[in-house]
Design a protein around this motif. Structure first.
Motif, PDB file in Angstrom:
ATOM      1  N   LYS A 624     -36.892-106.731  14.875  1.00  0.00           N
ATOM      2  CA  LYS A 624     -37.284-105.557  14.109  1.00  0.00           C
ATOM      3  C   LYS A 624     -37.015-104.268  14.861  1.00  0.00           C
ATOM      4  CE  LYS A 624     -41.276-103.348  11.950  1.00  0.00           C
ATOM      5  NZ  LYS A 624     -42.736-103.432  11.678  1.00  0.00           N
ATOM      6  N   ASP A 625     -37.258-104.247  16.171  1.00  0.00           N
ATOM      7  CA  ASP A 625     -37.134-103.015  16.953  1.00  0.00           C
ATOM      8  C   ASP A 625     -36.066-103.092  18.031  1.00  0.00           C
ATOM      9  OD1 ASP A 625     -39.264-101.753  15.565  1.00  0.00           O
ATOM     10  OD2 ASP A 625     -40.689-102.936  16.731  1.00  0.00           O
ATOM     11  N   ILE A 626     -35.152-104.047  17.916  1.00  0.00           N
ATOM     12  CA  ILE A 626     -34.081-104.198  18.910  1.00  0.00           C
ATOM     13  C   ILE A 626     -32.748-104.312  18.177  1.00  0.00           C
ATOM     14  CG2 ILE A 626     -33.158-105.573  20.808  1.00  0.00           C
ATOM     15  CD1 ILE A 626     -35.966-106.575  21.345  1.00  0.00           C
ATOM     16  N   LYS A 627     -31.813-103.471  18.540  1.00  0.00           N
ATOM     17  CA  LYS A 627     -30.507-103.487  17.893  1.00  0.00           C
ATOM     18  C   LYS A 627     -29.396-103.401  18.923  1.00  0.00           C
ATOM     19  CE  LYS A 627     -29.095 -99.965  15.511  1.00  0.00           C
ATOM     20  NZ  LYS A 627     -28.991 -98.986  14.416  1.00  0.00           N
ATOM     21  N   LEU A 628     -28.375-104.218  18.732  1.00  0.00           N
ATOM     22  CA  LEU A 628     -27.206-104.238  19.594  1.00  0.00           C
ATOM     23  C   LEU A 628     -26.009-103.786  18.776  1.00  0.00           C
ATOM     24  CD1 LEU A 628     -26.000-105.018  22.377  1.00  0.00           C
ATOM     25  CD2 LEU A 628     -25.583-107.301  21.419  1.00  0.00           C
ATOM     26  N   SER A 629     -25.245-102.851  19.300  1.00  0.00           N
ATOM     27  CA  SER A 629     -24.063-102.358  18.587  1.00  0.00           C
ATOM     28  C   SER A 629     -22.907-102.191  19.556  1.00  0.00           C
ATOM     29  CB  SER A 629     -24.374-101.026  17.895  1.00  0.00           C
ATOM     30  OG  SER A 629     -24.838-100.063  18.818  1.00  0.00           O
ATOM     31  N   SER A 630     -21.714-102.264  19.028  1.00  0.00           N
ATOM     32  CA  SER A 630     -20.527-102.053  19.859  1.00  0.00           C
ATOM     33  C   SER A 630     -19.422-101.475  18.989  1.00  0.00           C
ATOM     34  CB  SER A 630     -20.060-103.356  20.504  1.00  0.00           C
ATOM     35  OG  SER A 630     -19.672-104.293  19.516  1.00  0.00           O
ATOM     36  N   GLY A 631     -18.467-100.838  19.606  1.00  0.00           N
ATOM     37  CA  GLY A 631     -17.414-100.206  18.838  1.00  0.00           C
ATOM     38  C   GLY A 631     -16.150 -99.998  19.634  1.00  0.00           C
ATOM     39  N   ILE A 632     -15.095 -99.704  18.911  1.00  0.00           N
ATOM     40  CA  ILE A 632     -13.809 -99.339  19.509  1.00  0.00           C
ATOM     41  C   ILE A 632     -13.370 -98.028  18.879  1.00  0.00           C
ATOM     42  CG2 ILE A 632     -11.445-100.025  19.990  1.00  0.00           C
ATOM     43  CD1 ILE A 632     -12.213-102.901  19.427  1.00  0.00           C
ATOM     44  N   ASP A 633     -13.216 -97.018  19.681  1.00  0.00           N
ATOM     45  CA  ASP A 633     -12.688 -95.735  19.227  1.00  0.00           C
ATOM     46  C   ASP A 633     -11.190 -95.700  19.483  1.00  0.00           C
ATOM     47  OD1 ASP A 633     -15.336 -95.135  18.783  1.00  0.00           O
ATOM     48  OD2 ASP A 633     -15.558 -93.944  20.607  1.00  0.00           O
ATOM     49  N   ASN A 634     -10.451 -95.085  18.560  1.00  0.00           N
ATOM     50  CA  ASN A 634      -9.000 -94.977  18.696  1.00  0.00           C
ATOM     51  C   ASN A 634      -8.378 -96.364  18.922  1.00  0.00           C
ATOM     52  OD1 ASN A 634      -6.398 -94.002  18.962  1.00  0.00           O
ATOM     53  ND2 ASN A 634      -6.789 -92.838  20.840  1.00  0.00           N
ATOM     54  N   ILE A 635      -8.586 -97.233  17.941  1.00  0.00           N
ATOM     55  CA  ILE A 635      -8.135 -98.625  18.045  1.00  0.00           C
ATOM     56  C   ILE A 635      -6.646 -98.722  18.365  1.00  0.00           C
ATOM     57  CG2 ILE A 635      -7.782-100.748  16.717  1.00  0.00           C
ATOM     58  CD1 ILE A 635     -10.353-100.127  15.213  1.00  0.00           C
ATOM     59  N   LEU A 636      -5.841 -97.873  17.772  1.00  0.00           N
ATOM     60  CA  LEU A 636      -4.392 -97.950  17.935  1.00  0.00           C
ATOM     61  C   LEU A 636      -3.895 -97.234  19.185  1.00  0.00           C
ATOM     62  CD1 LEU A 636      -3.351 -97.410  14.203  1.00  0.00           C
ATOM     63  CD2 LEU A 636      -3.790 -99.551  15.417  1.00  0.00           C
ATOM     64  N   ARG A 665      -7.657 -95.696  23.674  1.00  0.00           N
ATOM     65  CA  ARG A 665      -8.561 -96.736  23.183  1.00  0.00           C
ATOM     66  C   ARG A 665      -9.798 -96.818  24.072  1.00  0.00           C
ATOM     67  NH1 ARG A 665      -5.324-100.688  23.533  1.00  0.00           N
ATOM     68  NH2 ARG A 665      -4.443-100.480  21.428  1.00  0.00           N
ATOM     69  N   THR A 666     -10.966 -96.753  23.444  1.00  0.00           N
ATOM     70  CA  THR A 666     -12.234 -96.729  24.174  1.00  0.00           C
ATOM     71  C   THR A 666     -13.176 -97.771  23.593  1.00  0.00           C
ATOM     72  OG1 THR A 666     -11.985 -94.346  24.576  1.00  0.00           O
ATOM     73  CG2 THR A 666     -14.181 -95.295  24.880  1.00  0.00           C
ATOM     74  N   LEU A 667     -13.688 -98.637  24.445  1.00  0.00           N
ATOM     75  CA  LEU A 667     -14.647 -99.653  24.037  1.00  0.00           C
ATOM     76  C   LEU A 667     -16.037 -99.265  24.514  1.00  0.00           C
ATOM     77  CD1 LEU A 667     -11.784-101.120  24.305  1.00  0.00           C
ATOM     78  CD2 LEU A 667     -13.101-103.234  24.419  1.00  0.00           C
ATOM     79  N   TRP A 668     -17.058 -99.579  23.734  1.00  0.00           N
ATOM     80  CA  TRP A 668     -18.419 -99.284  24.136  1.00  0.00           C
ATOM     81  C   TRP A 668     -19.396-100.274  23.500  1.00  0.00           C
ATOM     82  CZ3 TRP A 668     -21.578 -98.090  19.993  1.00  0.00           C
ATOM     83  CH2 TRP A 668     -20.958 -97.607  18.847  1.00  0.00           C
ATOM     84  N   ALA A 669     -20.518-100.457  24.161  1.00  0.00           N
ATOM     85  CA  ALA A 669     -21.587-101.320  23.657  1.00  0.00           C
ATOM     86  C   ALA A 669     -22.913-100.642  23.952  1.00  0.00           C
ATOM     87  CB  ALA A 669     -21.537-102.700  24.311  1.00  0.00           C
ATOM     88  N   ARG A 670     -23.861-100.852  23.053  1.00  0.00           N
ATOM     89  CA  ARG A 670     -25.115-100.113  23.144  1.00  0.00           C
ATOM     90  C   ARG A 670     -26.293-100.988  22.731  1.00  0.00           C
ATOM     91  NH1 ARG A 670     -26.483 -94.747  22.958  1.00  0.00           N
ATOM     92  NH2 ARG A 670     -28.407 -94.208  21.881  1.00  0.00           N
ATOM     93  N   LEU A 671     -27.385-100.854  23.442  1.00  0.00           N
ATOM     94  CA  LEU A 671     -28.625-101.554  23.132  1.00  0.00           C
ATOM     95  C   LEU A 671     -29.717-100.524  22.879  1.00  0.00           C
ATOM     96  CD1 LEU A 671     -30.302-104.201  22.966  1.00  0.00           C
ATOM     97  CD2 LEU A 671     -30.750-103.929  25.429  1.00  0.00           C
TER      98      LEU A 671
END
Length: 675
Positions: A624-636, A665-671
């Motif tokens: 409920k109060d914990i979220k994990l996310s990740s992303g790639i900016d400028n995939i190409l 290209r930038t990868l990131w992950a967040r908690l």
């Protein structure tokens, strides 16, 4: 209602008086409460007043400072430095045309070329609510805000009984990006203590072509607040904070070796006072910015530049690129504000006064020397008439007395001006789910420190800008609408205005150290628009578009430093605890430039090409109060640069007119955790 935005305390009066506010509250509440989906295009908002939460996850990679966060809001751009500490631009308007406040207080940077813009001292995630009023459509938060008024605010904690709440986040990404932040509060019915702390750091990034861009930073902030709540209608708060950091700038002749700030403030709020006087607010604050720039802490000054004979054409810093250089400046700002709210059957009046004094100094060989002081004293009032459940008229007026002192070896100089401002706006809530408004506003803006002191000359060559530069006068019409129905919401915000004695900076194309503040007359116009549509049960789309246009009516040239047409298109899939979003950002080329004209931070030195960038993210709600996310900016891994930019600095081997490219290209992950 969401925290920090209480309803009026006298519930015996007809709520139809506040009908004009309800659409805004309805739109804002989900933004503050819903953090399940990462924002990529535009938050839900009223077309005139944007209200969102800086804690809401967003893409690209979470912001390192206030300006970095603002560029995700349609209409905003920034003059890029590289990795961090860019300078925000709203609708092509820069500097003190945009009033920026944190918890009602203002911190002003000290660098003559705005290496430490006010947003450099702001960590967005430390705040709960971000409010933007576009254009000269409010008079309550200080003078001269012709582009808009922006407030980062922390919601007052509320504890019915003894307890504690915490919001924390961790981020890891490419190029050594590491962020940690925490906001925790504890208290009971009589009071509270709240602490906010964060640190953000990153190394140099590489652009889409693999070239290293000097852009590393390491910054931290800490704030502490103590509140006393003897009853539900009274709140007193004492706050204090500190921060520091350093940042490397690819487009400047020196780096930010120190970006230190200190703050102290006290606030009082009393509500539900009587039948007419409903609320009283009072505030005092102190802020201090101490900035060191040099070319030795984060770079090697002995490196032979590719383009000898110049430093930074944008900031006007002269000298030999090979020589070690250092400059230390500071600014102290003190301010106070008091406001009362009066309620009648169909009217609300908010009126008060405010003042501010700020003093700028530079460290010389014989110690600190004061060079400038600004003072402002203002009276303001805004009256709202809730005519019926569908119509309201809002009007405001403000009068300021502004004074400036210049301290020089040749003798001290003083100038002063009386500055009026006002607006009137009509808002209509149709029986269908549509809100629209139309308003006209006028404001006069006193020239700021950067316009009076940084340029070498005034409107006439050889004159002192302090003596000859005129105040800026803006008259602007704002219109907009918002429609929500059957899974669709769309909005439009448009403006057109005339600016008399618009202040721009001209640069000598031969000598970077020669700049000139001038007054011109200008026409401005533009619009932001957006939409969102629920395509299916689990699929939704959203898009936004922003455009700004300006013309110097004296010579027929475009106004400089105007961002190009900018579009964002997002597609989101949601399923139970999962969500995934793709973002396509498309920006047109900018051919409308005014060569060698701009502001104290940047200038038009070349046209720019358009580009398209694709990014994506995925988020999972672990609990409920914990979220994990990740992303790639400028995939190409596209190689591109923003139009509002600084020319690359020759000390890093850049040609004089080369724009600083954006990250590849930038990868990131967040908690994120809240408990």
């Amino acid at each position: 209602m969401m925290p920090g935005y209480p309803v009026p305390h006298n519930h015996t009066r007809p709520m139809r008086r506040f009908a004009g506010l309800m659409p805004l509250f309805t739109l804002v509440a989900p933004v503050i409460a819903d953090g399940d989906v990462i924002t990529v295009a535009a938050p839900l908002y009223s077309p005139l007043t944007v209200v969102t939460s800086p804690k809401t996850p967003r893409q690209p990679v979470p912001a390192s400072d206030g300006s970095d966060y603002l560029k995700t809001i349609p209409g905003f751009a920034q003059v890029r430095n590289g990795g961090t500490n860019g300078d925000p631009v709203l609708r092509g308007m820069f500097g003190s045309r945009l009033k920026i406040l944190t918890d009602g207080a203002e911190i002003l940077g000290s660098c003559p070329s705005r290496m430490d813009a006010p947003t450099a001292y702001i960590s967005p995630e430390s705040y709960d609510v971000l409010t933007l009023v576009k254009g000269p459509q409010t008079v309550m938060w200080g003078p001269g805000a012709s582009a808009g008024t922006l407030r980062f605010e922390r919601a007052f904690p509320h504890f019915d009984r003894a307890g504690m709440n915490t919001h924390a986040g961790l981020l890891a990404g490419s190029n050594g990006r590491r962020d940690e932040n925490i906001q925790a509060g504890l208290g009971n019915g009589l009071g509270y203590m709240q602490i906010s702390a964060n640190r953000s750091r990153a190394g140099d990034y590489r652009d889409g072509g693999g070239r290293r861009v000097p852009s590393r930073w390491d910054k931290w902030n800490g704030d502490l607040a103590f509140g006393w709540t003897p009853d539900n209608q009274t709140r007193m708060e004492l706050s204090l904070g500190r921060g520091d950091g350093e940042a490397s700038y690819a487009g400047r002749g020196m780096d930010g070796a120190q970006i230190k700030r200190e703050s102290l403030g006290a606030r009082l709020e009393k509500t539900g006072i009587g039948e007419v006087l409903d609320k009283v607010e009072a505030q005092v604050y102190y802020s201090y910015a101490n900035h060191v720039m040099d070319n030795t802490t984060l770079r090697a000054p002995g490196r032979r530049p590719a383009n000898p004979g110049g430093c930074c054409k944008a900031c006007g810093q002269g000298g030999t690129p090979n020589a070690a250089r250092r400059s230390n400046l500071d600014r102290r700002t003190t301010g106070a504000r008091g406001m009362g709210t009066w309620l009648w059957q169909d009217f609300r009046l908010r009126s008060g006064l405010d003042m501010q004094t700020n003093t700028h100094r530079a460290r010389k060989t014989d110690g600190w020397r004061r060079d400038a002081r600004f003072q402002d004293y203002g009276l303001f009032g805004e009256l709202t008439w809730f005519a019926d459940a569908h119509n309201s008229i809002i009007g405001g007026a403000r009068l300021d007395r502004s004074l400036a002192d210049k301290y020089a070896r040749a003798g001290d100089l003083t100038r002063a001006a009386t500055l009026p401002a006002g607006f009137v706006r009509y808002e209509h809530q149709l029986s269908a789910p549509m809100l629209w408004y139309a308003g006209i506003g006028y404001t006069e803006r006193f020239p700021d420190y950067w316009e009076l002191y940084a340029p070498k000359s005034g409107p006439r060559i050889g004159t002192d800008p302090f003596d000859t530069l005129k105040s800026e006068k803006t008259t602007q019409i704002d219109i907009g609408m918002h429609y929500v129905r059957d899974g669709f919401n769309g909005w439009l915000s448009a403006y057109a205005g005339r600016v008399e004695d618009f202040i721009l900076v001209k640069y000598d194309p031969v000598s970077a150290g020669r700049s000139q503040s001038v007054n011109v007359n200008a026409h401005i116009m533009g619009a932001e628009m957006g939409m969102g549509y629920q395509l299916a049960e689990r699929w939704k789309s959203d898009a936004s578009l922003a455009y700004a246009w300006g013309k110097n009516t004296g010579d027929g040239r475009p106004l400089p430093q105007m961002p190009p047409l900018d579009a964002r298109i997002g597609l989101t899939y949601e399923r139970e605890r999962w969500s995934s979003t793709a973002l396509w950002r498309v920006v047109a080329g900018q051919r409308r430039i005014a060569l060698n004209e701009g502001n104290v931070a940047g200038k038009d030195f070349d046209a720019s090409a358009g580009f398209g960038v694709l990014s994506a993210n995925v988020a999972y709600k672990v609990a409920k109060d914990i979220k994990l996310s990740s992303g790639i900016d400028n995939i190409l891994d596209k190689r591109y640069s923003e139009h509002l930019n600084l020319a690359g600095n020759s000390g890093f081997g850049y040609p004089a007119n080369m724009q600083v490219n954006e990250p590849g290209r930038t990868l990131w992950a967040r908690l994120n955790m809240a408990f």
